[in-house]
Design a protein around this motif. Structure first.
Motif, short mmCIF file in Angstrom:
data_model
loop_
_atom_site.label_atom_id
_atom_site.label_comp_id
_atom_site.label_asym_id
_atom_site.label_seq_id
_atom_site.Cartn_x
_atom_site.Cartn_y
_atom_site.Cartn_z
N PHE A 1 -0.25 -13.11 -2.88
CA PHE A 1 -1.19 -12.06 -3.27
C PHE A 1 -2.62 -12.61 -3.20
N ALA A 2 -3.53 -11.81 -2.68
CA ALA A 2 -4.94 -12.15 -2.68
C ALA A 2 -5.51 -11.92 -4.09
N PRO A 3 -6.66 -12.54 -4.39
CA PRO A 3 -7.27 -12.36 -5.71
C PRO A 3 -7.48 -10.89 -6.07
N ALA A 4 -7.76 -10.05 -5.07
CA ALA A 4 -7.99 -8.63 -5.36
C ALA A 4 -6.80 -8.01 -6.07
N LEU A 5 -5.58 -8.36 -5.65
CA LEU A 5 -4.38 -7.79 -6.26
C LEU A 5 -4.16 -8.33 -7.67
N VAL A 6 -4.30 -9.65 -7.83
CA VAL A 6 -4.06 -10.25 -9.14
C VAL A 6 -5.09 -9.78 -10.15
N ASN A 7 -6.35 -9.80 -9.77
CA ASN A 7 -7.42 -9.50 -10.73
C ASN A 7 -7.50 -8.02 -11.10
N ARG A 8 -6.87 -7.15 -10.33
CA ARG A 8 -6.87 -5.73 -10.67
C ARG A 8 -5.60 -5.28 -11.38
N ALA A 9 -4.66 -6.18 -11.59
CA ALA A 9 -3.44 -5.83 -12.30
C ALA A 9 -3.74 -5.45 -13.74
N ARG A 10 -2.97 -4.53 -14.27
CA ARG A 10 -3.18 -4.12 -15.67
C ARG A 10 -2.82 -5.24 -16.64
N ARG A 29 -8.28 -18.07 -10.82
CA ARG A 29 -9.53 -18.80 -10.95
C ARG A 29 -10.57 -18.34 -9.93
N GLU A 30 -10.17 -17.49 -8.99
CA GLU A 30 -11.09 -17.04 -7.96
C GLU A 30 -11.62 -15.65 -8.31
N PRO A 31 -12.90 -15.41 -8.19
CA PRO A 31 -13.43 -14.08 -8.48
C PRO A 31 -12.97 -13.07 -7.45
N ALA A 32 -12.73 -11.86 -7.90
CA ALA A 32 -12.38 -10.80 -6.95
C ALA A 32 -13.57 -10.51 -6.06
N PRO A 33 -13.35 -10.31 -4.76
CA PRO A 33 -14.46 -10.03 -3.86
C PRO A 33 -15.13 -8.70 -4.18
N ASP A 34 -16.44 -8.63 -3.90
CA ASP A 34 -17.15 -7.38 -4.14
C ASP A 34 -16.61 -6.27 -3.25
N ARG A 35 -16.26 -6.64 -2.03
CA ARG A 35 -15.67 -5.67 -1.11
C ARG A 35 -14.25 -6.12 -0.82
N PRO A 36 -13.25 -5.40 -1.35
CA PRO A 36 -11.86 -5.82 -1.20
C PRO A 36 -11.50 -6.05 0.26
N GLY A 37 -10.86 -7.18 0.53
CA GLY A 37 -10.41 -7.49 1.86
C GLY A 37 -8.90 -7.38 1.93
N PRO A 38 -8.24 -8.30 2.65
CA PRO A 38 -6.78 -8.25 2.75
C PRO A 38 -6.12 -8.38 1.38
N ARG A 77 0.82 -1.21 0.00
CA ARG A 77 0.00 0.00 0.00
C ARG A 77 0.85 1.26 0.00
N ALA A 78 2.02 1.21 0.62
CA ALA A 78 2.88 2.39 0.72
C ALA A 78 3.57 2.71 -0.60
N VAL A 79 3.76 1.69 -1.44
CA VAL A 79 4.56 1.88 -2.66
C VAL A 79 3.72 1.90 -3.93
N VAL A 80 2.71 1.03 -4.01
CA VAL A 80 1.96 0.87 -5.26
C VAL A 80 0.70 1.74 -5.24
N PRO A 81 0.52 2.59 -6.26
CA PRO A 81 -0.68 3.45 -6.31
C PRO A 81 -1.96 2.63 -6.36
N SER A 82 -3.00 3.14 -5.69
CA SER A 82 -4.28 2.43 -5.63
C SER A 82 -5.24 2.92 -6.69
N GLY A 83 -6.20 2.05 -7.03
CA GLY A 83 -7.27 2.40 -7.94
C GLY A 83 -8.41 3.06 -7.20
N PRO A 84 -9.51 3.32 -7.88
CA PRO A 84 -10.66 4.00 -7.27
C PRO A 84 -11.23 3.27 -6.06
N ASP A 85 -11.10 1.93 -6.02
CA ASP A 85 -11.66 1.17 -4.90
C ASP A 85 -10.68 0.99 -3.76
N GLY A 86 -9.52 1.65 -3.85
CA GLY A 86 -8.54 1.57 -2.78
C GLY A 86 -7.59 0.40 -2.85
#
Length: 243
Positions: free
Chosen positions: A184-193, A156-165, A124-133
């Motif tokens: 990495f949690a699915p939230a990080l992988v699935n939001r990568a460019r 293979r796992e869907p990103a959670p509707d509400r981002p967690g860890p 979180r300190a180094v990588v810029p966040s998207g609109p959902d944080g």
């Protein structure tokens, strides 16, 4: 992330060459557009040939000093353990060109959950966040092994509707006595460019087939020389593709 493209290569050296070229291209795109590239590496043995090409033939084609590298999965084990992935720091030439170039998982902090929480804070300190944080990586590398565990399962796992860890603690399936992993949690992988996947050999065929299912069917297939956009870029040989 929904777009997936497959590049079928004739063999392992072909997969490594195509993946290394894509790595260099995606880093260049990120640096030109945003001034820096935030990328996540993996120590999966299947990526070794690609790393060697980046360290030799393509060494001068990557702006290493403008890259910030993380590790998408790591075993919580001693520094000399063969299960550790941080050894990738010895395989790439540019990880020491800037004080902020390489951010390994801080496994020396203690138990796996403490390590995961600390790594999440660092991301979180180094990588810029998207609109959902959620931090948005420019590039995430994943290997596709026979065990189909750790980061290779996350696509293979869907990103959670509400981002967690941002990081998760897992015990690799089928690895008796293996140390716990921080990944990495699915939230990080699935939001990568861009997510770059390498799958080679018949032992990867089952895991790769499940990846295809995650994206509802077989991806468009292109010859190795065809240009590809961002999204999920899969570089596979015939054995892994089941052809």
């Amino acid at each position: 992330m929904t777009a997936i493209e497959e590049r079928l290569c004739p063999d392992l050296p072909g997969v490594a060459r195509a993946a290394a070229a894509a790595f260099a291209r995606q880093v260049d795109i990120a640096c030109r557009r945003r001034g820096v590239c935030h990328a996540a590496l993996t120590g999966d043995p299947g990526l070794g040939p690609m790393y060697r090409l980046l360290a030799t033939d393509l060494r001068d084609h990557v702006p290493w000093q403008r890259c910030r590298f993380f590790v998408s999965d790591e075993s919580v084990a001693s520094a000399d353990s063969p299960s550790r992935n941080a050894v990738i720091g010895d395989q790439l030439p540019g990880l020491d060109t800037h004080p902020d170039s390489f951010h390994p998982v801080p496994v020396d902090l203690g138990d796996a959950r403490t390590v995961a929480d600390a790594y999440q804070t660092r991301i979180r300190a180094v990588v810029p966040s998207g609109p959902d944080g959620v931090p948005v990586f420019d590039l995430v590398l994943l290997g596709m092994g026979a065990d189909d565990c750790v980061s290779s399962t996350l696509l293979r796992e869907p990103a959670p509707d509400r981002p967690g860890p941002l990081t998760v603690v897992s015990a690799p399936t089928g690895w008796r006595g293996a140390p716990r992993h921080v990944a990495f949690a699915p939230a990080l992988v699935n939001r990568a460019r861009c997510v770059l996947v390498m799958a080679t050999g018949a032992e990867s065929a089952g895991a790769y087939a499940r990846l295809r299912e995650r994206f509802a069917g077989s991806p468009p297939r292109h010859p190795a020389a065809a240009p590809m956009p961002g999204g999920v870029l899969c570089f596979v040989d015939p054995a892994a593709a089941g052809t």
